[in-house]
Motif scaffolding. Structure first.
Motif, short mmCIF file in Angstrom:
data_model
loop_
_atom_site.label_atom_id
_atom_site.label_comp_id
_atom_site.label_asym_id
_atom_site.label_seq_id
_atom_site.Cartn_x
_atom_site.Cartn_y
_atom_site.Cartn_z
N ASP A 130 70.71 38.68 8.44
CA ASP A 130 70.51 38.54 9.88
C ASP A 130 69.35 37.57 10.09
OD1 ASP A 130 69.67 38.81 12.55
OD2 ASP A 130 70.28 40.91 12.63
N PRO A 131 69.54 36.48 10.83
CA PRO A 131 68.44 35.52 11.02
C PRO A 131 67.22 36.14 11.67
CG PRO A 131 70.27 35.06 12.52
CD PRO A 131 70.77 36.06 11.52
N ASN A 132 67.39 37.24 12.39
CA ASN A 132 66.24 37.90 13.01
C ASN A 132 65.36 38.61 11.98
OD1 ASN A 132 66.84 37.40 15.94
ND2 ASN A 132 68.75 38.39 15.30
N MET A 133 65.96 39.06 10.89
CA MET A 133 65.17 39.63 9.80
C MET A 133 64.27 38.55 9.20
SD MET A 133 65.72 42.87 9.46
CE MET A 133 66.93 44.17 9.78
N ALA A 134 64.78 37.33 9.13
CA ALA A 134 63.96 36.22 8.62
C ALA A 134 62.80 35.92 9.56
CB ALA A 134 64.83 34.98 8.44
N ILE A 135 63.03 36.06 10.88
CA ILE A 135 61.94 35.86 11.84
C ILE A 135 60.82 36.87 11.61
CG2 ILE A 135 61.33 36.08 14.29
CD1 ILE A 135 64.08 34.91 14.97
N ILE A 136 61.20 38.14 11.42
CA ILE A 136 60.21 39.19 11.16
C ILE A 136 59.42 38.89 9.91
CG2 ILE A 136 59.93 41.65 10.66
CD1 ILE A 136 62.60 42.04 12.27
N SER A 281 71.82 44.88 12.79
CA SER A 281 71.02 43.80 13.33
C SER A 281 69.83 44.31 14.13
CB SER A 281 71.89 42.89 14.20
OG SER A 281 72.92 42.29 13.44
N VAL A 282 69.11 43.36 14.72
CA VAL A 282 67.89 43.65 15.46
C VAL A 282 68.17 43.60 16.95
CG1 VAL A 282 65.61 42.72 15.98
CG2 VAL A 282 66.40 42.81 13.62
N GLY A 283 67.59 44.55 17.71
CA GLY A 283 67.78 44.58 19.15
C GLY A 283 66.75 43.76 19.91
N SER A 284 65.48 43.97 19.58
CA SER A 284 64.40 43.23 20.23
C SER A 284 63.20 43.11 19.30
CB SER A 284 63.98 43.92 21.54
OG SER A 284 63.41 45.18 21.27
N ILE A 285 62.40 42.08 19.53
CA ILE A 285 61.18 41.85 18.77
C ILE A 285 60.08 41.51 19.78
CG2 ILE A 285 60.05 40.56 16.91
CD1 ILE A 285 62.86 39.66 16.00
N HIS A 305 73.91 35.83 17.23
CA HIS A 305 74.69 35.14 16.20
C HIS A 305 76.01 35.87 15.95
CE1 HIS A 305 73.97 38.17 13.02
NE2 HIS A 305 72.82 38.35 13.65
N GLN A 306 76.91 35.16 15.29
CA GLN A 306 78.20 35.73 14.93
C GLN A 306 78.34 35.85 13.42
OE1 GLN A 306 80.30 36.87 17.30
NE2 GLN A 306 78.70 36.26 18.75
N THR A 307 77.21 35.84 12.73
CA THR A 307 77.24 35.91 11.27
C THR A 307 77.84 37.23 10.79
OG1 THR A 307 75.23 34.57 11.17
CG2 THR A 307 75.82 35.79 9.18
N ASP A 308 78.81 37.14 9.91
CA ASP A 308 79.33 38.32 9.24
C ASP A 308 78.38 38.60 8.09
OD1 ASP A 308 80.64 40.10 7.50
OD2 ASP A 308 82.61 39.38 8.06
#
Length: 363
Positions: A130-136, A281-285, A305-308
């Motif tokens: 999940d690209p949001n995990m990379a943001i964290i 996935s992530v809901g909010s940061i 995103h639509q990443t599987d």
């Protein structure tokens, strides 16, 4: 791709189907073999998933004797250890479903075997993609939070208890800890650079799983459905970990990272009785910090995103095998994740704080 990558799948239960689906979508990759301990099941799996080049085996060791570049191991947890060690010694790269193992000793031996043989041991934590995990991870590793000293992670489902092999200790090894807890631990530990765990003080229970009012297989339920732990890491970091398959509550709260310069709050995505944990996935940061002396809350835009995620992890493994890259999520790293779960189980059993001992090179 000049050479077709040949993959075997060991274990043909539900999760194996997701692996087969992902491999089928990749050019230059074919599922060449499937093994399952139940006679006839591998053949049924091959037929169902339309794998024309795959041969069926009742014994995974026969599968390992064939010419394969890698294997996806999708067996029940208790079989992860021996199957992985045998696959690595047979010269196969390994894509292993989580959790890594049942005990810390098993995880260490598995990771040591990968290092000794030179073959890849990759652990299947798809939320990493999940690209949001990379943001964290990037926010924390950048130092923007300052020194991170306290982390809170985990989460809880109001009702989200699986059945079958997940609830039997002799097959799964552990319950909510192994099923969804490992994901939450990976989210936090990966963001922190996977620090070395030192001690664990934990409590677990299974009030819901063993109650026929809440679970139709209550008579077979002998793992934990709830757990909480305080984990000390090197570098004066403490982690408050909590996980639940079922509870009379809407949430166990967001994940928190407290730093000397700023704090980060992360909520899981989804809604409903099976949501509330970081297996997706992530809901909010949100970042909490001071700007010129004013308390400030800065929402970090979440990438839609639509990443599987499952496809992404299998694809990354296959690409790493083809390109000769190291394991994307190496077993040598996830040994520390397993060490925490092992410590939680030991502490809950003994009702006291326990030390975690990791041998070189994992210490």
């Amino acid at each position: 791709m000049s050479k077709t990558l040949k993959i075997g799948i060991i274990g043909s239960g539900g999760i194996a189907g997701a692996h087969a689906k992902a491999y089928k979508q990749m050019l230059g990759v074919e599922v060449a073999a499937v093994a399952d301990i139940i006679p006839g099941r591998a053949g049924q799996f091959i037929e169902h998933w339309e794998l024309p080049h795959a041969k069926a085996y009742d014994d995974y060791r026969q599968l390992l004797d064939t010419e394969l570049d890698g294997v996806s191991i999708c067996t029940p947890n208790v079989a992860h250890f021996q199957t992985t060690v045998d696959a690595l010694n047979a010269g196969k790269h390994v894509m292993l479903e989580k959790p890594m193992s049942v005990t810390l000793e098993e995880a260490v031996t598995m990771a040591e075997t990968a290092l000794k043989t030179g073959y890849m041991l990759n652990i299947g934590f798809q939320p990493r993609y999940d690209p949001n995990m990379a943001i964290i991870r990037d926010l924390i590793s950048s130092g923007e939070l300052g020194k991170v000293y306290y982390v809170e992670t985990g989460g809880g489902r109001r009702r989200g208890m699986p059945g079958g092999t997940f609830i039997r200790k002799d097959i799964a090894g552990a319950g909510a800890m192994a099923d969804i807890g490992c994901y939450s631990l990976d989210m936090a530990m990966n963001a922190l650079g996977y620090p070395k765990p030192l001690t664990v003080s934990a409590f677990t229970s299974n009030h819901f799983g063993t109650n026929p009012l809440y679970h139709k297989e209550a008579d077979k339920f002998d793992v934990e459905d709830f757990g909480v732990a305080m984990i000390r890491f090197e570098g004066d970091i403490v982690l408050n970990f909590k996980i639940s398959w079922a509870m009379h509550m809407d949430s166990l709260g967001a994940a928190l990272f407290l730093g000397t310069n700023a704090g980060l709050k992360v909520t899981p995505s989804g809604s409903g009785p099976w949501s509330g944990v970081f297996d997706g996935s992530v809901g909010s940061i949100t970042m909490f910090h001071d700007v010129q002396g004013h308390h400030t809350e800065s929402p970090i835009p979440v990438i839609q995103h639509q990443t599987d995620l499952f496809h992404a992890k299998v694809w990354d493994f296959a690409e790493a095998v083809r390109d000769g890259r190291p394991a994307p999520i190496p077993g040598s790293q996830i040994v520390r994740n397993q060490a925490v779960i092992d410590g939680i189980i030991r502490s809950a059993q003994t009702k006291k704080e326990v030390d975690i001992f990791l041998p070189s090179p994992f210490a």
